[in-house]
Design an enzyme around this catalytic site. Structure first.
Site, PDB file in Angstrom:
ATOM      1  CD  GLU A  22      10.673 -11.774  -7.884  1.00 53.93           C
ATOM      2  OE1 GLU A  22      10.372 -11.010  -6.980  1.00 53.93           O
ATOM      3  OE2 GLU A  22      11.749 -11.698  -8.513  1.00 53.93           O
ATOM      4  CE  LYS A  79      14.491 -11.148  -9.543  1.00 55.19           C
ATOM      5  NZ  LYS A  79      15.177 -10.976  -8.318  1.00 55.19           N
ATOM      6  NE  ARG A 125       4.787   1.654  -1.249  1.00 56.49           N
ATOM      7  CZ  ARG A 125       5.551   1.795  -0.168  1.00 56.49           C
ATOM      8  NH1 ARG A 125       6.637   2.506  -0.218  1.00 56.49           N
ATOM      9  NH2 ARG A 125       5.202   1.228   0.965  1.00 56.49           N
ATOM     10  CD  GLU A 169      17.855 -12.992  -7.299  1.00 54.65           C
ATOM     11  OE1 GLU A 169      17.283 -13.464  -6.299  1.00 54.65           O
ATOM     12  OE2 GLU A 169      17.524 -11.904  -7.799  1.00 54.65           O
ATOM     13  CG  HIS A 210      20.612 -36.523  -3.278  1.00 57.55           C
ATOM     14  ND1 HIS A 210      21.040 -37.766  -2.844  1.00 57.55           N
ATOM     15  CD2 HIS A 210      21.724 -35.785  -3.487  1.00 57.55           C
ATOM     16  CE1 HIS A 210      22.369 -37.755  -2.784  1.00 57.55           C
ATOM     17  NE2 HIS A 210      22.808 -36.577  -3.176  1.00 57.55           N
ATOM     18  CG  ASN A 214       0.234   2.259   3.639  1.00 56.39           C
ATOM     19  OD1 ASN A 214      -0.828   2.304   3.049  1.00 56.39           O
ATOM     20  ND2 ASN A 214       1.339   2.819   3.185  1.00 56.39           N
ATOM     21  N   GLY A 215      -0.565  -1.177   6.493  1.00 56.85           N
ATOM     22  CA  GLY A 215      -0.255  -2.040   7.646  1.00 56.85           C
ATOM     23  C   GLY A 215      -1.414  -2.964   7.954  1.00 56.85           C
ATOM     24  CE  LYS A 218      12.054  -2.681  -5.658  1.00 55.79           C
ATOM     25  NZ  LYS A 218      12.809  -3.824  -6.176  1.00 55.79           N
ATOM     26  CB  CYS A 278      -0.865   0.037   1.251  1.00 52.57           C
ATOM     27  SG  CYS A 278      -1.863  -1.431   1.484  1.00 52.57           S
ATOM     28  CD1 TRP A 307       0.000  -5.888  -3.279  1.00 54.02           C
ATOM     29  CD2 TRP A 307       0.014  -6.591  -1.168  1.00 54.02           C
ATOM     30  NE1 TRP A 307       0.557  -7.140  -3.255  1.00 54.02           N
ATOM     31  CE2 TRP A 307       0.572  -7.591  -1.974  1.00 54.02           C
ATOM     32  CE3 TRP A 307      -0.092  -6.803   0.205  1.00 54.02           C
ATOM     33  CZ2 TRP A 307       1.033  -8.806  -1.464  1.00 54.02           C
ATOM     34  CZ3 TRP A 307       0.367  -8.005   0.728  1.00 54.02           C
ATOM     35  CH2 TRP A 307       0.922  -8.992  -0.115  1.00 54.02           C
TER      36      TRP A 307
HETATM   37  C1  F6R Z   1      12.667 -10.384  -5.509  1.00 51.01           C
HETATM   38  C2  F6R Z   1      12.354  -9.352  -4.563  1.00 51.01           C
HETATM   39  C3  F6R Z   1      11.983  -9.735  -3.178  1.00 51.01           C
HETATM   40  C4  F6R Z   1      12.777  -8.878  -2.185  1.00 51.01           C
HETATM   41  C5  F6R Z   1      12.305  -9.174  -0.754  1.00 51.01           C
HETATM   42  C6  F6R Z   1      13.137  -8.393   0.256  1.00 51.01           C
HETATM   43  O1  F6R Z   1      12.943  -9.872  -6.764  1.00 51.01           O
HETATM   44  O2  F6R Z   1      12.417  -8.197  -4.871  1.00 51.01           O
HETATM   45  O3  F6R Z   1      12.199 -11.085  -2.957  1.00 51.01           O
HETATM   46  O4  F6R Z   1      14.118  -9.169  -2.334  1.00 51.01           O
HETATM   47  O5  F6R Z   1      10.964  -8.808  -0.612  1.00 51.01           O
HETATM   48  O6  F6R Z   1      13.053  -7.027   0.026  1.00 51.01           O
HETATM   49  P1  F6R Z   1      14.092  -6.039   0.645  1.00 51.01           P
HETATM   50  O7  F6R Z   1      15.426  -6.329   0.079  1.00 51.01           O
HETATM   51  O8  F6R Z   1      13.594  -4.687   0.272  1.00 51.01           O
HETATM   52  O9  F6R Z   1      14.076  -6.260   2.130  1.00 51.01           O
END
Ligand code: F6R
Length: 610
Positions: free
Chosen positions: A490, A487, A27, A483, A506, A100-101, A605, A2, A74
C-alpha cells in the site's frame, strides 16, 4: 474517497471550505474544488492535485462569500483533471453540485439529457445530476422539488450538495449510500461527508440517513424524506476533539498511529476485561448474547485489513469458543447468493463504518434474517447504525490511509468476544483468567516492541530497494503475514505477497532467490519447528530472511539475516505483537523511498463506492 464540505452563515466561507477540505485530505483524492456565491454571481475554483494548489489559486483573488460548497474528488469516471473536478455547473452556470458516490444509470440519463439539448463538458457521472436538476427547474419547479425529482430518476449512490443562485440562502443536501452529516452552529450551519471537516466549528451533528434530503439555512435546517415527508432528526454531541485528528508533532499520521497503539488497545479493553472473572463485558452485545452464544455458525465479513482481523477472529472463535466460523470478503458475500440461516451470527468489521461493500453485505444479511453485528471504530458511522448490535473498537480516529491501530483494536475486540463466548460455552475459569491476564499485558508489550524502532529502521534501509517481498506465517500469524504484505504494498508500492508458510513449497518457492526477501513470522508456538524447516528451505535457495521471533529464541539468529525479537504471549494474542514490527518496517521503507505515506497513490481511507 471523495469528500464534501459546505457552509452557510455570517462568516466568509472560503477559508472554512479550504480548511474543511484539508481535514478531508486523509480520505484520498486527486483533485479539489470549491463553489460559492459572491457579488451576485456563482464562482467555481478547481485544481488538479492537492488542496494547497487550490488554495494558491485562491490567493490571487479576494473573495467574500457566505455560502459555499467544497469537494475533494477521487476519480472513478474520468481522469483526475480540473474539468472532471467538482463542483459541476448546470448549463446556465447558476447551479452547482458536488457529489460522492456513483450514478449507475448515468449513461441513460446523459443520452436523454443530450436529446433535450444539454451538453456535457466533463467525463464524470456526476455532471448528469446538475443538468437533470436543471431540467426540472426549467419546468417551473423550485429547487427542493427539482432535486427530489432528479434523485428519483437516479440509480446508484450519492452524498450530494446543491446550491442555486436564484435561491441563494440555502444548501440542499441528500444522502443515499454515501455518508453525510450536518453540523449545527450558532447562526451558521455546515454539511460534510465526515465530521472531521467541521469539527473545528461545532460538535453538534445530525447524521443523515439514506433516502433523506435537507435544506440547510444559516439559522435552521429542514429534513425530509426523498418522498417529501417532513422528519425530525436528533442532534448528537460528538466527543471527538480537534487534537485527536492532528499529527501531534509526528512526521506522519501513520507513525503517530503506530506509536499510539499501547494506548489505543488499552482503550479498546478499558472497562471490558474482567481479570478476576477471566471474562469480558461487552455492553453492546448484552441484548443478543443468548442468541449469539447459541448460534450454529459465525460468519465474519469485511474488506482489506479488517478482513485480515476477521481471519484472526476465525482462529480465535473456533479454537476457544468452538463455534464454526467462516470469513468472507464483503464484496463477494453480497453477490454470491450466500446461504444464511436465522441461527447464523454475522460480524461485519469496519474501521470507518462506511465501506460500501461491507455496508451492502450487512444489509443483505439482515434481509436474510441473520443476526447482523458490527465491529466499528467510527462512532455513529453507517455500519454502526445499521447493525442490530455491536462493539465499538475505540481506537480513536485513524487518519493514515494504511490501517494500523484500528487493526490491533479490532483484534482486541475479537479476543474479548472470544473470551465472552468461550466462557459462556464452557471454558474453565483458569483458562479464561490466563487469557485475560495475557491480554492485559499487551499494551506494555507493544511499548517494548516500539523501542525496536531504530533497529527496524535500519533493516528497512537494507531492503528499501527490493522489488518483491514474501511474508510467511502459520496459524494465528498467517493473517499477520497477509497484513504485513498489504501494509508494504500500500505505502511503498513494492510487490508483496503473504502466504501460510507451509504453502510456500506448493508454488511460491519458485520465486526464491537472492533478490526475494522473505519475512517469517516465527514466534515460539506450536508451529515453530515447522516454520524453522520453511526458513531452511528459503535459506537453501539464497533467500534473504527477516524473522519476527520470540525474545527467548536464540537459535533462530543463526538461520536468518535479521531478527526482530518480541515478547511472548499466548498464541491467540500473538498477532497483536507480531504485526507491530511489520507496520514499522513498511512505514520506514516507504519513508526511505520518499513516498507519501499518509496518502498513498490511488488509495482512499474509506471506500464508499462498491
Ligand atoms: C489497509 C486499509 C484497507 C481497509 C479496507 C476496509 O490498510 O486500510 O484495506 O482496511 O478498505 O476499510 P474499513 O475497515 O474502514 O471497512
Amino acid at each position: 474517497m471523495c469528500g464534501i464540505v459546505g457552509y452557510v452563515g455570517e462568516k466568509n466561507c472560503i477559508p472554512i471550505l479550504i480548511n474543511g477540505l484539508k481535514r478531508l485530505e486523509y480520505r484520498g483524492y486527486d483533485s479539489a474544488g470549491i463553489g460559492f456565491f459572491s457579488l451576485g454571481s456563482t464562482h467555481v475554483i478547481k485544481s488538479k492535485g492537492k488542496v494547497s494548489l487550490l488554495e494558491e489559486k485562491l490567493n490571487s483573488h479576494v473573495y467574500e462569500s457566505h455560502l459555499g460548497i467544497g469537494h475533494t474528488r477521487w476519480a472513478t469516471h474520468g481522469v483526475p483533471n480540473e474539468v472532471n473536478a467538482h463542483p459541476h455547473f448546470n448549463s446556465n452556470n447558476n447551479l452547482l453540485i458536488i457529489h460522492n458516490g456513483i450514478i449507475e444509470n448515468y449513461q441513460t440519463l446523459k443520452t436523454s439529457l443530450k436529446n433535450m439539448g444539454y451538453s456535457f463538458i466533463s467525463e464524470t457521472d456526476s455532471e448528469v445530476i446538475a443538468h437533470l436538476i436543471d431540467s426540472f427547474l426549467k419546468k417551473g419547479n423550485e429547487l427542493l422539488k427539482s432535486v427530489r425529482l432528479a434523485l428519483s430518476e437516479v440509480e446508484g449512490t450519492y452524498g450530494l450538495a446543491v446550491i442555486y443562485e436564484k435561491e441563494p440562502d440555502k444548501i440542499i443536501a441528500a444522502r443515499k449510500g454515501s455518508p453525510l452529516v450536518l453540523g449545527i452552529g450558532e447562526g451558521e450551519n455546515f454539511i460534510a461527508s465526515d465530521v472531521s471537516a467541521i469539527l473545528a466549528h461545532t460538535n453538534q451533528v445530525v447524521y443523515m440517513e439514506d433516502g433523506e434530503i435537507v435544506e440547510v439555512f444559516k439559522d435552521k435546517f429542514i429534513t425530509r424524506t426523498i418522498h417529501d415527508e417532513e422528519i425530525q432528526k436528533e442532534v448528537h454531541e460528538i466527543s471527538l476533539s480537534l487534537d485527536e485528528i492532528d499529527k501531534g508533532g509526528y512526521s506522519h499520521f501513520m507513525l503517530k498511529e503506530i506509536i499510539e497503539q499501547p494506548d489505543s488497545v488499552t482503550n479498546s479493553m478499558r472497562g471490558r476485561l474482567l481479570l478476576d472473572d477471566g471474562n469480558a463485558k461487552l455492553g453492546g452485545l448484552d441484548n443478543v448474547l443468548e442468541r449469539l452464544s447459541n448460534c450454529k455458525r459465525i460468519i465474519i465479513s469485511a474488506c482489506g485489513t479488517s478482513w485480515h482481523a476477521g481471519l484472526v477472529g476465525e482462529y480465535m472463535f473456533e479454537q476457544y469458543a468452538h463455534i464454526p466460523t467462516e470469513v468472507e470478503y464483503a464484496s463477494e458475500f453480497r453477490y454470491r447468493s450466500p446461504i444464511i440461516y436465522p441461527d447464523d451470527a454475522i460480524f461485519f468489521i469496519s474501521q470507518s463504518g462506511e465501506t460500501a461493500d461491507t455496508l451492502a453485505a450487512m444489509k443483505e444479511a439482515k434481509t436474510k434474517g441473520a443476526l447482523a453485528l458490527g465491529i466499528c471504530n467510527v462512532v455513529g458511522s453507517s455500519i454502526a447504525r445499521e447493525s442490530m448490535s455491536g462493539v465499538y473498537t475505540h481506537a480513536g480516529p485513524e487518519i493514515g490511509v494504511a490501517s494500523t491501530k484500528a487493526f490491533t483494536s479490532q483484534l482486541v475486540v475479537l479476543a474479548l468476544i472470544t473470551l465472552l463466548l468461550a466462557r459462556k460455552r464452557g471454558m474453565k475459569l483458569d483458562e479464561g483468567k490466563c487469557i485475560a491476564e495475557h491480554l492485559s499485558k499487551i499494551p506494555e508489550q507493544i511499548t517494548k516492541i516500539l523501542e525496536l524502532n531504530s533497529q527496524i529502521e535500519f533493516i528497512a534501509s537494507e531492503f528499501q530497494d527490493a522489488k518483491n517481498f514474501l511474508y510467511l506465517g502459520r496459524g494465528f500469524n498467517f493473517p499477520v503475514a497477509l497484513e504485513g504484505a498489504l501494509k508494504l504494498k500500500e505505502i511503498s508500492y513494492i510487490h508483496a505477497e503473504g502466504y501460510p508458510a507451509a504453502e510456500m513449497k506448493h508454488g511460491p518457492i519458485a520465486l526464491i532467490d537472492e533478490n526475494m526477501p522473505a519475512v517469517f513470522i516465527a514466534p515460539k508456538d506450536s508451529t515453530y519447528d515447522k516454520i524453522i524447516s520453511n526458513i531452511q528451505e528459503v535459506k537453501a535457495r539464497k533467500g534473504r530472511i527477516i524473522a519476527i521471533a520470540s525474545e527467548s529464541d536464540s537459535e533462530i539468529d543463526h538461520l536468518v539475516d535479521y531478527t526482530i525479537k518480541i515478547p511472548d504471549t499466548t498464541s491467540m494474542l500473538m498477532p497483536l505483537l507480531t504485526v507491530i514490527p511489520l507496520q514499522l518496517l513498511a512505514y520506514h521503507i516507504a519513508v526511505k523511498k520518499g513516498l507519501n505515506v499518509d496518502q498513498p497513490r490511488n488509495l482512499a481511507k474509506s471506500v464508499t463506492v462498491e
